[in-house]
Enzyme design. Structure first.
Site, PDB file in Angstrom:
ATOM      1  N   ASP A  88       0.724  -1.163   0.055  1.00  0.00           N
ATOM      2  CA  ASP A  88       0.056   0.124   0.078  1.00  0.00           C
ATOM      3  C   ASP A  88       0.909   1.366   0.008  1.00  0.00           C
ATOM      4  O   ASP A  88       2.154   1.188   0.315  1.00  0.00           O
ATOM      5  CB  ASP A  88      -0.825  -0.055   1.235  1.00  0.00           C
ATOM      6  CG  ASP A  88      -1.588   1.176   1.506  1.00  0.00           C
ATOM      7  OD1 ASP A  88      -2.294   1.682   0.458  1.00  0.00           O
ATOM      8  OD2 ASP A  88      -1.872   1.841   2.586  1.00  0.00           O
ATOM      9  N   ASP A  90      -0.157   5.172   0.706  1.00  0.00           N
ATOM     10  CA  ASP A  90      -0.728   5.910   1.868  1.00  0.00           C
ATOM     11  C   ASP A  90      -0.607   5.592   3.224  1.00  0.00           C
ATOM     12  O   ASP A  90      -1.141   4.477   3.637  1.00  0.00           O
ATOM     13  CB  ASP A  90      -2.014   6.474   1.609  1.00  0.00           C
ATOM     14  CG  ASP A  90      -2.189   7.516   0.316  1.00  0.00           C
ATOM     15  OD1 ASP A  90      -1.288   8.328   0.038  1.00  0.00           O
ATOM     16  OD2 ASP A  90      -2.766   7.178  -0.468  1.00  0.00           O
ATOM     17  N   SER A 176      -2.255   1.001  -4.658  1.00  0.00           N
ATOM     18  CA  SER A 176      -2.594   1.830  -3.764  1.00  0.00           C
ATOM     19  C   SER A 176      -4.271   2.242  -4.162  1.00  0.00           C
ATOM     20  O   SER A 176      -4.456   2.335  -5.379  1.00  0.00           O
ATOM     21  CB  SER A 176      -1.679   3.171  -4.064  1.00  0.00           C
ATOM     22  OG  SER A 176      -2.316   4.372  -3.166  1.00  0.00           O
ATOM     23  N   LYS A 221      -6.555  -4.913  -5.534  1.00  0.00           N
ATOM     24  CA  LYS A 221      -5.252  -5.209  -4.682  1.00  0.00           C
ATOM     25  C   LYS A 221      -4.986  -6.809  -4.822  1.00  0.00           C
ATOM     26  O   LYS A 221      -3.953  -7.002  -5.316  1.00  0.00           O
ATOM     27  CB  LYS A 221      -5.389  -4.690  -3.388  1.00  0.00           C
ATOM     28  CG  LYS A 221      -5.503  -3.122  -3.593  1.00  0.00           C
ATOM     29  CD  LYS A 221      -5.043  -2.709  -2.055  1.00  0.00           C
ATOM     30  CE  LYS A 221      -4.689  -1.194  -2.018  1.00  0.00           C
ATOM     31  NZ  LYS A 221      -4.185  -0.600  -0.639  1.00  0.00           N
ATOM     32  N   ASP A 244      -2.342  -0.749   5.705  1.00  0.00           N
ATOM     33  CA  ASP A 244      -2.808  -0.067   6.977  1.00  0.00           C
ATOM     34  C   ASP A 244      -4.133  -0.244   7.109  1.00  0.00           C
ATOM     35  O   ASP A 244      -4.725   0.008   8.047  1.00  0.00           O
ATOM     36  CB  ASP A 244      -2.042   0.871   7.407  1.00  0.00           C
ATOM     37  CG  ASP A 244      -2.699   2.121   6.482  1.00  0.00           C
ATOM     38  OD1 ASP A 244      -3.229   3.237   7.144  1.00  0.00           O
ATOM     39  OD2 ASP A 244      -2.625   2.178   5.443  1.00  0.00           O
TER      40      ASP A 244
END
Length: 296
Positions: A88, A90, A176, A221, A244
Site C-alpha cells: 500500500d 498512503d 494503492s 489489490k 494499514d
C-alpha cells in the site's frame, strides 16, 4: 528448527535479557527454542523454535513482552525470504494520506480526512467513499497536486525495504487506493518495479471531480497480487504484502506473509502479523535479512 520468532524494536531498544525472557516463555510452553541470533544489534533477532505453533509462539512472546515496544513475527523458517513485495502507499510507504493532504488546498482536509478514516477502518464502502471525496475536489487547480507532492515523504525504512528486496531479485509493486499521479512519483523515488492505483481525472487545468472506473479497490489489490505471482511464476507463499487500511486486508490475508503496518484497529485485529513500533525495515528482518545486507 521448523519455525522462527523474530523480535524487532526501534534501534537500540532490544536487549538480550528481554530476548532471554521471551525464549523462556516459549520453553515453558514445551517448545524447543534455540539461543537468540542477532540480525541487527539491539534492534532485531531470531529465536528458532520447534514443537510449538507460530500462533502460540506469537501469543507467548507478546505476553512476555508485557506491552514493551517490540514487534513479533512468528512463521515457518522455510521460504521466509520473499520474491514479491506488494505494498500500500498512503500511511505505509509514505507518511501521509495524499488525498487528505490534497484536500487541504481546497480547504476541506478535515472533512475529507474523516471520510478517509472511516473508510480505512472498514466502516464505509471504499469505492463510494473515494468517489465522494474526489467529487469534493472538483475545480481544484492541478498546481495543488504538485504542492502536495512536495510535502510527501517516504516512511522511514521504505527505501531500504525496496532497495534490499530488489537487490536480491524481488519484484516490488505499489498497490494503492490512491492515485497514479502520486504512485508513479513514489515508485520512482523509492525504487518500485511497478505501481497500480486509481486514475484521477482532470481537464488539463483542474480536477473534474471524477475518478476513472473501475475503482482500484480491495478486490483489485488482491487481483494484482495474484496476477503478479502468476506472471512471475511464483506461488502466493513467495509474496509479502504490507498495508494499514481495510482495503488491504484481502491481499494481506492471501500473501505468504501479510503485515499490518501501524494499522487501523480493524486491520491490526485481523492481520496475522503486525508491526506497530519498528520502521519498514522490520519487513526485512522478518525475512531474515541481517543489518549488513540492507541496501541503504
Amino acid at each position: 528448527m521448523q519455525h522462527v520468532l523474530t523480535l524487532i524494536a526501534p534501534a537500540g531498544q532490544l536487549q538480550a535479557p528481554l530476548a532471554a525472557r521471551v525464549r523462556a516463555a516459549l520453553i515453558a510452553l514445551g517448545a524447543d527454542a534455540a539461543s537468540p541470533e542477532w540480525l541487527a544489534e539491539e534492534e532485531a533477532l531470531d529465536i528458532p523454535f520447534a514443537r510449538l505453533a507460530p500462533e502460540q509462539a506469537d501469543a507467548a512472546a507478546r505476553a512476555a513482552l508485557e506491552g514493551l515496544p517490540v514487534d513479533c513475527v512468528a512463521q515457518p523458517a522455510e521460504g521466509r525470504r520473499k520474491r514479491l513485495l506488494i505494498a500500500d502507499m498512503d500511511s505505509t510507504i509514505v507518511t501521509s494520506e495524499t488525498l487528505d493532504e490534497l484536500a487541504a488546498y481546497a480547504g476541506l482536509k478535515e472533512r475529507v480526512a474523516e471520510i478517509t478514516r472511516r473508510s480505512m477502518n472498514g466502516e464505509i464502502d471504499f469505492s463510494a467513499a473515494l468517489r465522494e471525496r474526489v467529487a469534493m475536489l472538483k475545480g481544484l487547480s492541478l498546481s495543488a497536486l504538485e504542492a502536495t507532492w512536495e510535502q510527501t515523504h517516504l516512511m522511514p525504512g521504505a527505501a531500504e525495504l525496496v532497495g534490499t528486496m530488489r537487490a536480491h531479485g524481488a519484484h516490488c509493486a505499489l498497490a494503492s487506493g490512491g492515485f497514479t499521479w502520486f504512485t508513479g512519483r513514489v515508485a520512482e523515488k523509492a525504487g518500485f518495479t511497478s505501481h497500480h492505483a486509481n486514475i484521477l481525472e482532470d481537464d488539463g487545468a483542474s480536477l473534474t471531480g471524477t475518478v476513472a472506473e473501475p475503482i482500484f479497490d480491495r478486490d483489485a489489490k488482491l487481483a494484482t497480487l495474484k496476477r503478479l505471482c502468476a506472471e512471475l511464476g511464483l506461488p502466493l507463499s513467495a509474496s509479502i504484502a504490507v498495508g494499514d487500511g481495510a482495503n488491504d486486508l484481502a491481499m494481506l490475508d492471501a500473501a505468504g506473509l501479510g503485515v499490518a503496518f501501524r494499522a487501523k484497529p480493524v486491520v491490526a485485529a485481523a492481520a496475522r502479523v503486525r508491526v506497530d513500533h519498528a520502521d519498514l525495515r522490520a519487513l526485512l528482518f522478518a525475512q531474515g535479512y541481517r543489518a549488513g545486507e540492507i541496501v541503504s
